[in-house]
Design an enzyme around this catalytic site. Structure first.
Site, PDB file in Angstrom:
ATOM      1  N   HIS A   1      37.836 -24.087 -39.670  1.00  0.00           N
ATOM      2  CA  HIS A   1      38.681 -25.256 -39.908  1.00  0.00           C
ATOM      3  C   HIS A   1      39.840 -24.878 -40.825  1.00  0.00           C
ATOM      4  O   HIS A   1      39.740 -23.912 -41.593  1.00  0.00           O
ATOM      5  CB  HIS A   1      37.870 -26.369 -40.592  1.00  0.00           C
ATOM      6  CG  HIS A   1      36.865 -27.033 -39.693  1.00  0.00           C
ATOM      7  ND1 HIS A   1      35.526 -27.085 -39.973  1.00  0.00           N
ATOM      8  CD2 HIS A   1      37.026 -27.691 -38.518  1.00  0.00           C
ATOM      9  CE1 HIS A   1      34.897 -27.740 -39.008  1.00  0.00           C
ATOM     10  NE2 HIS A   1      35.782 -28.114 -38.113  1.00  0.00           N
TER      11      HIS A   1
ATOM     12  N   CYS B   1      32.994 -29.887 -46.823  1.00  0.00           N
ATOM     13  CA  CYS B   1      32.306 -30.442 -45.632  1.00  0.00           C
ATOM     14  C   CYS B   1      31.086 -31.282 -45.957  1.00  0.00           C
ATOM     15  O   CYS B   1      30.633 -32.051 -45.125  1.00  0.00           O
ATOM     16  CB  CYS B   1      31.855 -29.355 -44.672  1.00  0.00           C
ATOM     17  SG  CYS B   1      32.199 -27.698 -45.095  1.00  0.00           S
TER      18      CYS B   1
HETATM   19  C1  CIR Z   1      30.169 -26.344 -37.262  1.00  0.00           C
HETATM   20  O1  CIR Z   1      30.381 -25.255 -36.689  1.00  0.00           O
HETATM   21  O2  CIR Z   1      30.653 -27.395 -36.842  1.00  0.00           O
HETATM   22  C2  CIR Z   1      29.260 -26.366 -38.459  1.00  0.00           C
HETATM   23  N1  CIR Z   1      28.269 -25.370 -38.358  1.00  0.00           N
HETATM   24  C3  CIR Z   1      30.079 -26.158 -39.705  1.00  0.00           C
HETATM   25  C4  CIR Z   1      30.994 -27.297 -40.001  1.00  0.00           C
HETATM   26  C5  CIR Z   1      31.666 -27.146 -41.304  1.00  0.00           C
HETATM   27  N2  CIR Z   1      32.524 -28.239 -41.550  1.00  0.00           N
HETATM   28  C6  CIR Z   1      33.691 -28.149 -42.167  1.00  0.00           C
HETATM   29  O3  CIR Z   1      34.127 -27.071 -42.528  1.00  0.00           O
HETATM   30  N3  CIR Z   1      34.373 -29.263 -42.339  1.00  0.00           N
END
Ligand code: CIR
Length: 256
Positions: A164, A251
């Site tokens: 992200h 997150c």
């Molecule tokens: C994903 O790949 O969607 C999750 N394992 C990690 C999401 C992390 N979220 C973020 O950085 N906002």
């Protein structure tokens, strides 16, 4: 930014089957411990935390940031780019509608946005264009945000190298950003000075700035010094188990 409220979700026992590019085993007990320590820090900063129960059907559901964008007491629900994460938004909706005005992203079914791609820096909003957030989603979000606050300066930021936008870039102040050497921005940013971290601290570019403090990965002396220099109180924490899932500090909560 000054925040009074946070929503977080307990990591589910299924978290090890979440999406990741890493190949390290996850220690659930340790993850729960790290998550609790993270929430304690938010509470110590004067933030009232609402902790939701685990959603076993959604192994990534503790990464609540990706389900909504909150601005001026309005929560805009997202449409996550990863198909298997879309149901997380429905799980979040009832909790947000009691406390904030709710808006949907709208647009066609191709429009996708992950909250992790949205970076607020003063009056600027950078919408990362990634594998998860596409131009259709970015256009929808831009319209919603401008309805809420027409004075925002909103820009689309295509990039590569990290999951992200905020995995590789976060704002420490109204004109200062912390950058990971892993992120490759396709164009220079329209505003904001980026201080780049050394390669060995690439993962530490995701900093959660709240109420005068900066939550930073432990063993990240450069990030620590930069945050301190920016006038923030650095607070370090080990969230190794979330890093193994490509996650980081921002997150794990929705803040307003
Ligand atoms: C994903 O790949 O969607 C999750 N394992 C990690 C999401 C992390 N979220 C973020 O950085 N906002």
């Amino acid at each position: 930014m000054t925040y009074c409220h946070a929503i977080a979700r307990t990591p589910p026992a299924s978290m090890a089957s979440g999406i990741t590019t890493q190949h390290e085993g996850i220690d659930l007990a340790l993850a729960l411990e790290q998550h609790a320590a993270y929430l304690d820090i938010l509470r110590d900063l004067g933030i009232k935390v609402t902790l939701l129960g685990p959603e076993e059907a959604y192994p990534d559901s503790h990464f609540v940031e990706d389900t909504a964008i909150i601005h001026s007491k309005v929560a805009i629900l997202t449409r996550p780019g990863a198909q298997e994460r879309r149901g997380e938004v429905d799980c979040m909706r009832p909790h947000l509608e009691h406390v904030l005005y709710l808006q949907e992203l709208g647009g066609d079914k191709e429009a996708t946005v992950d909250g992790g791609d949205i970076l607020f820096m003063g009056n600027y909003v950078y919408i990362g264009i990634s594998y998860r957030t596409n131009y259709a989603g970015a256009e929808q979000l831009k319209s919603r945000l401008l309805e809420i606050n027409p004075s925002l300066s909103i820009h689309f930021i295509p990039f590569e190298g990290v999951l992200h936008l905020k995995s590789g870039l976060t704002a420490l102040g109204p004109d200062l950003l912390l950058g990971s050497p892993d992120i490759k921005l396709h164009h220079p940013l329209p505003a904001g000075h980026i201080t780049w971290l050394p390669r060995e601290e690439a993962h530490a570019a995701n900093v959660l700035v709240a109420n005068g403090a900066a939550l930073i990965f432990n063993n990240s002396p450069a990030a620590h010094a930069i945050a301190h220099h920016a006038g923030l109180k650095p607070i370090t924490l080990d969230i190794s188990e979330f890093r193994k899932m490509d996650g980081s500090f921002t997150c794990l909560s929705l803040l307003w």
